[in-house]
Design an enzyme around this catalytic site. Structure first.
Site, short mmCIF file in Angstrom:
data_model
loop_
_atom_site.label_atom_id
_atom_site.label_comp_id
_atom_site.label_asym_id
_atom_site.label_seq_id
_atom_site.Cartn_x
_atom_site.Cartn_y
_atom_site.Cartn_z
N ASP A 8 -6.16 -2.16 12.26
CA ASP A 8 -5.77 -1.37 11.10
C ASP A 8 -5.10 -2.35 10.12
O ASP A 8 -4.76 -3.47 10.50
CB ASP A 8 -4.80 -0.27 11.54
CG ASP A 8 -4.29 0.54 10.38
OD1 ASP A 8 -5.08 0.95 9.52
OD2 ASP A 8 -3.05 0.76 10.31
N ARG A 9 -4.91 -1.95 8.88
CA ARG A 9 -4.30 -2.85 7.90
C ARG A 9 -2.83 -2.55 7.69
O ARG A 9 -1.96 -3.25 8.17
CB ARG A 9 -5.07 -2.78 6.57
CG ARG A 9 -4.73 -3.95 5.64
CD ARG A 9 -5.24 -3.73 4.24
NE ARG A 9 -4.31 -2.86 3.50
CZ ARG A 9 -4.37 -2.64 2.20
NH1 ARG A 9 -5.32 -3.19 1.47
NH2 ARG A 9 -3.50 -1.85 1.60
N ASP A 10 -2.54 -1.46 6.93
CA ASP A 10 -1.15 -1.16 6.57
C ASP A 10 -0.33 -0.82 7.80
O ASP A 10 -0.68 0.07 8.57
CB ASP A 10 -1.11 0.00 5.56
CG ASP A 10 -1.86 -0.32 4.27
OD1 ASP A 10 -1.96 -1.51 3.92
OD2 ASP A 10 -2.36 0.62 3.64
N ASP A 16 3.90 -1.44 5.46
CA ASP A 16 3.40 -0.14 5.01
C ASP A 16 4.41 0.45 4.03
O ASP A 16 5.55 -0.03 3.93
CB ASP A 16 3.22 0.79 6.22
CG ASP A 16 2.28 1.95 5.93
OD1 ASP A 16 1.79 2.07 4.79
OD2 ASP A 16 2.03 2.74 6.85
N TYR A 20 2.48 4.29 -0.62
CA TYR A 20 1.19 3.59 -0.61
C TYR A 20 1.34 2.14 -1.10
O TYR A 20 2.18 1.86 -1.95
CB TYR A 20 0.11 4.32 -1.44
CG TYR A 20 -0.14 5.71 -0.94
CD1 TYR A 20 -1.10 5.95 0.04
CD2 TYR A 20 0.60 6.78 -1.43
CE1 TYR A 20 -1.32 7.23 0.52
CE2 TYR A 20 0.38 8.06 -0.95
CZ TYR A 20 -0.57 8.28 0.03
OH TYR A 20 -0.77 9.54 0.51
N THR A 51 -9.56 0.43 7.74
CA THR A 51 -8.36 0.95 7.09
C THR A 51 -8.64 2.17 6.22
O THR A 51 -9.60 2.19 5.45
CB THR A 51 -7.69 -0.17 6.26
OG1 THR A 51 -6.53 0.34 5.60
CG2 THR A 51 -8.63 -0.79 5.24
N HIS A 92 -11.35 7.84 0.68
CA HIS A 92 -11.26 9.28 0.43
C HIS A 92 -9.86 9.83 0.69
O HIS A 92 -9.13 9.34 1.54
CB HIS A 92 -12.27 10.02 1.31
CG HIS A 92 -13.66 9.53 1.12
ND1 HIS A 92 -14.35 8.85 2.10
CD2 HIS A 92 -14.49 9.62 0.05
CE1 HIS A 92 -15.55 8.53 1.64
NE2 HIS A 92 -15.66 8.98 0.40
N CYS A 98 -14.12 13.78 4.81
CA CYS A 98 -15.20 12.81 5.01
C CYS A 98 -15.34 12.46 6.50
O CYS A 98 -14.51 12.85 7.32
CB CYS A 98 -14.93 11.54 4.20
SG CYS A 98 -13.46 10.66 4.77
N CYS A 100 -15.41 9.23 7.42
CA CYS A 100 -14.90 7.88 7.65
C CYS A 100 -13.38 7.80 7.75
O CYS A 100 -12.86 6.82 8.27
CB CYS A 100 -15.41 6.91 6.57
SG CYS A 100 -15.15 7.39 4.86
#
Length: 191
Positions: A8-10, A16, A20, A51, A92, A98, A100
C-alpha cells in the site's frame, strides 16, 4: 518469475493524512521506507504498489499531482539502487462502487494480469484492514504495519472472521516487515 511483494502507499511508504495526501509537498516518505523498497528490489524481488487514491474522485487533487508524487517515489527508490515495477491506483470515491477500490480485489486483479502471475502467498503489506482484505480473494499473505492507520487496525485483527487476517504478521514499519520477509523470499518464485 521473481518473488513479488505488494505495498500500500499512504501510511506504509509515506506519511498518511486524514486530509489526504494531495500534492508533492505533502508526500513525505516514512523514515526507512524507501530504503526498504530498494532492499527488496536489489534482492531480486518485484515490488509493486496498490493504492486507493479517492482524493482524485473527490476533486481534491488531479492526475498530474498524483503522477508527480509517484515520479518522486520512483526517483527516490532509484537513488537507493532499487526499482518499483508498477504503481496501480484506484481514483474513485467510495460512492462510485467500483471494482478497484480496496477492499475490492480489482487492483490485485490488475497486478495479477499485468505480471501474468498467481498472487497466492504473495506478501501484501498495508496499514488498514481494507488493504489486507483486498488480498483475501487472491490468497495473499497479509502483513500489517503500525505506521499510518496500522496501530488502529491492529486492534481489530483478532475480531475479523477471516483466519488469515486474525493471524496476520504485524510490524512497526515497512523496514521491519522487509527484515522479516527478505530471508523468506530468497529463492521463491511465483508463476
Amino acid at each position: 518469475m521473481k518473488p513479488l511483494v505488494i505495498l500500500d502507499r499512504d501510511g506504509v511508504i509515506n506519511e498518511d493524512s486524514d486530509e489526504y495526501v494531495k500534492s508533492l509537498a505533502e508526500w513525505i516518505p516514512i523514515p526507512g521506507s524507501i530504503e526498504a523498497i530498494a532492499r527488496l528490489s536489489k534482492a531480486g524481488v518485484t515490488v509493486v504498489v496498490a493504492t486507493n487514491q479517492s482524493g482524485i474522485g473527490r476533486g481534491l487533487f488531479d492526475l498530474d499531482d498524483l503522477e508527480a508524487m509517484h515520479a518522486r517515489l520512483n526517483e527516490l527508490v532509484l537513488e537507493q539502487g532499487g526499482e518499483l515495477s508498477g504503481i496501480f491506483y484506484c481514483p474513485h470515491a467510495p460512492e462510485d462502487n467500483c471494482h478497484c477500490r480496496k477492499p475490492a480485489p480489482g487492483l490485485l486483479d490488475a497486478i495479477a494480469a499485468e505480471l501474468n502471475c498467481d498472487l497466492t502467498g504473495v506478501p501484501l503489506i498495508g496499514d488498514s484492514l481494507r488493504d489486507l482484505q483486498a488480498g483475501l480473494r487472491h490468497h495473499c499473505m497479509p502483513i500489517l504495519v503500525r505506521t499510518g492507520k496500522g496501530s488502529l487496525a491492529e486492534k481489530k485483527l483478532t475480531s475479523q472472521p477471516e483466519k488469515a487476517l486474525q493471524q496476520a504478521a504485524v510490524f512497526d514499519d515497512l523496514a521491519r516487515a522487509v527484515d522479516y520477509l527478505l530471508p523468506q523470499l530468497s529463492g521463491t518464485t511465483h508463476e
